[in-house]
Design a protein around this motif. Structure first.
Motif, PDB file in Angstrom:
ATOM      1  N   GLU A 135     -15.784  13.186  -8.378  1.00 21.61           N
ATOM      2  CA  GLU A 135     -16.997  12.395  -8.201  1.00 21.61           C
ATOM      3  C   GLU A 135     -18.210  13.169  -8.724  1.00 21.61           C
ATOM      4  N   ALA A 162     -17.099   8.181 -10.801  1.00 20.04           N
ATOM      5  CA  ALA A 162     -15.890   8.603 -10.095  1.00 20.04           C
ATOM      6  C   ALA A 162     -14.687   8.451 -11.012  1.00 20.04           C
ATOM      7  N   GLY A 204     -27.809  17.545  -8.194  1.00 17.59           N
ATOM      8  CA  GLY A 204     -26.650  16.724  -7.876  1.00 17.59           C
ATOM      9  C   GLY A 204     -25.434  17.560  -7.514  1.00 17.59           C
ATOM     10  N   ARG A 244     -17.706  16.799  -7.099  1.00 15.61           N
ATOM     11  CA  ARG A 244     -16.700  17.005  -6.067  1.00 15.61           C
ATOM     12  C   ARG A 244     -15.308  16.775  -6.634  1.00 15.61           C
ATOM     13  N   SER A 264     -16.957  19.951  -2.671  1.00 13.06           N
ATOM     14  CA  SER A 264     -17.920  20.332  -3.695  1.00 13.06           C
ATOM     15  C   SER A 264     -17.403  21.493  -4.536  1.00 13.06           C
ATOM     16  N   ARG A 282     -22.126  12.994  -8.393  1.00 14.43           N
ATOM     17  CA  ARG A 282     -23.106  12.356  -7.516  1.00 14.43           C
ATOM     18  C   ARG A 282     -24.518  12.778  -7.895  1.00 14.43           C
ATOM     19  N   ASP A 318     -23.792   9.084 -11.867  1.00 17.49           N
ATOM     20  CA  ASP A 318     -22.916   8.734 -10.749  1.00 17.49           C
ATOM     21  C   ASP A 318     -21.641   8.152 -11.352  1.00 17.49           C
TER      22      ASP A 318
END
Length: 372
Positions: free
Chosen positions: A12, A34, A67, A70, A75, A14, A32
């Motif tokens: 991900e 995924a 940001g 992950r 993380s 973010r 953003d």
């Protein structure tokens, strides 16, 4: 931002941003995104669009300015590259020239403490996977470009990484070999249920390989979706113009009802299209239509919009011919016709299309710029 029905995300991004010292614009901004487990996701865009920077941040070779990234819900901020369990394949192979193929493959295993018979068995299995059985004793210089790239792929897979990162891996190969290796990469990905993040500027490669494509420009992700969605339903004029081939016809919007609109071209002809932007009568617009959606010799009601063109040139392409045509007062366009179609330079031809296949964008929409 995963497709409906896909598995939980493995990776991900973010709100990720990357800025370089002295740079006036972000190399990557407000990302953003995924990536699902077992997904083949391609980052597509022109040079300087931010796609390679995104891959390098995931690999740990670049650090985000803002940001979080992950992996498996954790993380990566404090995890160095060698502890991220990611396989990486670059365009230049990055093989050790003084080592044999088998030694190159065994190197990442040795770093991880895998030696002896277990390592030897893994090397044999990896060579079989990439169809290089019996070539373990050769040095990289004795291999073809395609074989070297197979070795690089095998080395990235041999330690069973969580994800494989591939940055323009086929860019140095000729077209025929590149297309062959595309099939091989997809075969291996499906066989091993690999998660792959792939970077390319080649639209055809992205459409052929990917479960989803993320289009980048100016450091921002412009659109993410399946290859079909990206190709048939571009989110903006940049995506429409960059992915695949599109004809562009400039004009003025003269009427609109719902998403249907009428456009007057500079030469006076009226065409109909689907408004892809919030357009109003009087706005300057650009209508985009792909060559394969243009029907030669079309007349209503088979086509909802027709246009008169003058044939400039023919080009033979084996299974079809391409016509370069002039639209009086409005520029040029390309159409595809059957090989046996009778036409010659100077002919006047009527063409047409379904309104759903012609998208109208605001002419004031600025194409995203280039970043570091």
């Amino acid at each position: 931002m995963l497709m409906a029905g896909t598995r939980l995300p493995l990776v991900e991004f973010r709100g990720v941003e990357k800025r370089y010292a002295g740079g006036s614009a972000a190399a990557v901004a407000a990302l953003d995104l995924a990536i699902g487990r077992g997904e083949f996701l391609t980052l597509l865009g022109p040079s300087g669009s931010g796609k390679t920077t995104t891959l390098m941040m995931l690999a740990g070779f670049e650090t985000p300015t803002a940001g979080d990234i992950r992996l498996g819900g954790r993380s990566l901020a404090d995890r160095p590259p060698h502890k991220r369990n990611m396989g990486v394949v670059f365009q230049n192979y990055a093989l050790f020239p003084h080592m044999s193929v088998a030694q190159n493959l065994a190197f990442p295993l040795r770093v991880r403490g895998v030696k002896g018979r277990k390592a030897a068995d893994k090397v044999v299995a990896a060579l079989t996977l990439v169809k290089l059985d019996g070539l373990g004793d050769r040095r990289p210089h004795a291999l073809s470009g395609g074989q070297r790239q197979r070795v690089a792929l095998a080395r990235a897979l041999i330690f069973e990484p969580d994800i494989v990162l591939m940055d323009e891996p086929l860019g140095a190969l000729d077209r025929q070999l590149r297309e062959h290796l595309q099939i091989e990469i997809k075969r291996i990905q499906r066989a091993l249920d690999l998660t792959i993040l792939y970077v390319t500027h080649d639209q055809g490669e992205a459409l052929a390989l990917s479960d989803r494509v993320a289009v980048f420009a100016g450091g921002r992700m412009q659109q993410v979706g399946t290859p079909g969605a990206i190709y048939e339903h571009p989110a903006n004029a940049f995506v429409a113009g960059f992915v695949g081939e599109n004809n562009r016809l400039a004009g003025t919007l003269v009427a609109r009802q719902g998403d249907r609109c009428a456009i007057q071209l500079a030469g006076g002809q009226i065409i109909r299209a689907t408004a892809a932007d919030p357009l109003l009568p009087g706005d300057k617009v650009v209508a985009m239509i792909r060559p394969e959606h243009v029907q030669p010799g079309a007349v209503p009601p088979a086509c909802c919009s027709t246009l008169e063109i003058d044939v400039d040139e023919f080009a033979y392409h084996g299974d079809h011919r391409r016509i370069a045509a002039n639209v009086p007062g409005a520029g040029s366009l390309i159409i595809r016709v059957p090989v046996d179609m009778a036409a010659q330079r100077g002919d006047r031809m009527t063409i047409g299309w379904c309104i759903d296949h012609c998208l109208a964008f605001s002419a004031s929409e600025i194409e995203p710029g280039k970043t570091s």
